[in-house]
Each structure stands twice: as C-alpha cells, then as structure tokens.
Write a protein that holds these residues in place. Structure first.
Motif, PDB file in Angstrom:
ATOM      1  N   ALA A  61      -0.752  -2.646  -5.886  1.00  0.00           N
ATOM      2  CA  ALA A  61       0.166  -3.079  -6.941  1.00  0.00           C
ATOM      3  C   ALA A  61      -0.569  -3.328  -8.258  1.00  0.00           C
ATOM      4  CB  ALA A  61       0.906  -4.348  -6.509  1.00  0.00           C
ATOM      5  N   GLY A  62      -1.909  -3.234  -8.228  1.00  0.00           N
ATOM      6  CA  GLY A  62      -2.676  -3.366  -9.458  1.00  0.00           C
ATOM      7  C   GLY A  62      -3.259  -4.739  -9.727  1.00  0.00           C
ATOM      8  N   PHE A  63      -3.175  -5.647  -8.771  1.00  0.00           N
ATOM      9  CA  PHE A  63      -3.764  -6.973  -8.961  1.00  0.00           C
ATOM     10  C   PHE A  63      -5.282  -6.897  -8.816  1.00  0.00           C
ATOM     11  CE2 PHE A  63       0.543  -8.250  -7.713  1.00  0.00           C
ATOM     12  CZ  PHE A  63       0.818  -9.181  -8.703  1.00  0.00           C
ATOM     13  N   THR A  64      -5.992  -7.710  -9.580  1.00  0.00           N
ATOM     14  CA  THR A  64      -7.436  -7.830  -9.438  1.00  0.00           C
ATOM     15  C   THR A  64      -7.730  -8.768  -8.265  1.00  0.00           C
ATOM     16  OG1 THR A  64      -7.596  -9.758 -10.887  1.00  0.00           O
ATOM     17  CG2 THR A  64      -7.747  -7.564 -11.943  1.00  0.00           C
ATOM     18  N   LEU A  65      -8.966  -8.746  -7.801  1.00  0.00           N
ATOM     19  CA  LEU A  65      -9.333  -9.659  -6.709  1.00  0.00           C
ATOM     20  C   LEU A  65      -9.179 -11.128  -7.105  1.00  0.00           C
ATOM     21  CD1 LEU A  65     -12.366  -7.823  -5.059  1.00  0.00           C
ATOM     22  CD2 LEU A  65      -9.966  -7.861  -4.321  1.00  0.00           C
ATOM     23  N   PRO A  66      -9.593 -11.545  -8.327  1.00  0.00           N
ATOM     24  CA  PRO A  66      -9.347 -12.941  -8.699  1.00  0.00           C
ATOM     25  C   PRO A  66      -7.849 -13.283  -8.741  1.00  0.00           C
ATOM     26  CG  PRO A  66     -11.064 -12.016 -10.094  1.00  0.00           C
ATOM     27  CD  PRO A  66     -10.486 -10.871  -9.305  1.00  0.00           C
TER      28      PRO A  66
END
Length: 140
Positions: A61-66
């Motif tokens: 979905a395009g979320f970063t790890l943080p």
C-alpha cells in the motif's frame, strides 16, 4: 516437540519468499517480536504469520517501515487517523500521476505522428520543462 505453527526464520522467510535478513531487519525496527527458543533461536507462530502478512500488505500500500511501526503499535489502525489520511492524499497523487502516464502512453500508441510532429506530445513536453530559476524537486 515443535508444533505445526512453530517456524524457524528460514521457514518463515521461505513461506513468504523473503530473504531472512528482511525478517531480521523488521525485528530490529520493532515490527516483529518472535519468541526465542533455548539457545536464542527465533520461533515464529501463527500471530507472526499474520504480522508478516500485514507488513507486506502495508508495504504494498506504500507505507514506509516507520509508518507501519506506528500503525501496528496499537490494536487499531484507526488510532492513527492522521497518518492514514495523509497516506490517502499521497495515494491519490500517485494515482493521478499514473493515470496521466497511462493516457500519454495510450496517446503515443494511437498517434501516427512523431513526438516532434504531435501537438499533444509537444504540449506535454513543454509542461515538464521547469521555468528559468525554478529548482526542480528531486525524483526522476
């Protein structure tokens, strides 16, 4: 005795098609917290399978790890409405750019003219030339 859901890091990585170093990195980021067997070996159960699936879904979905660490830090993603709303805006921008790219490619496929002769292509090219003194944003 090992239960059917207790997986080693190698087994979990293979099941998801990931290198083991990715799972170790996610653990170092606080995204995974596997149980430890005697000798410190990681042991992954069903909850870990679900967690890895959630992390992969979030990355798709395009979320970063943080961002995923924040989202998964509470029982409900709704505890992070601002982050979710901001991400929706970013997704809408990406969708808009993807639609414009698709339209440009479809036009190129249908147009009998070269870029130099096609008025539509000339307009698109001109629109992507920054004005003098304008510093373009990075990103190719």
């Amino acid at each position: 005795m090992k239960s059917s859901e207790d997986l080693s890091i190698g087994e979990l990585a293979e099941r998801f098609g990931l290198p083991t170093h990715v799972l170790r990195h996610w653990e170092s980021m606080g995204l995974l917290q596997p149980a430890r067997q005697t000798g410190g070996r990681r042991s992954y159960g069903h909850a870990d399978l679900e967690r890895v699936a959630l992390i992969r879904m979030g990355k798709e979905a395009g979320f970063t790890l943080p961002e995923l660490r924040s989202l998964l830090s509470t029982a409900s993603p709704m505890d992070h409405r601002d982050l979710l709303r901001h991400h929706v805006v970013k997704l809408e921008e990406r969708i808009s750019r993807a639609r414009a790219a698709k339209e440009l490619i479809e036009h190129a496929l249908a147009c009998p003219h070269s870029f130099a002769e096609c008025e539509h292509a000339r307009e698109q090219i001109a629109a992507h030339i920054p004005p003098p003194g304008d510093t373009p944003r990075s990103g190719v």
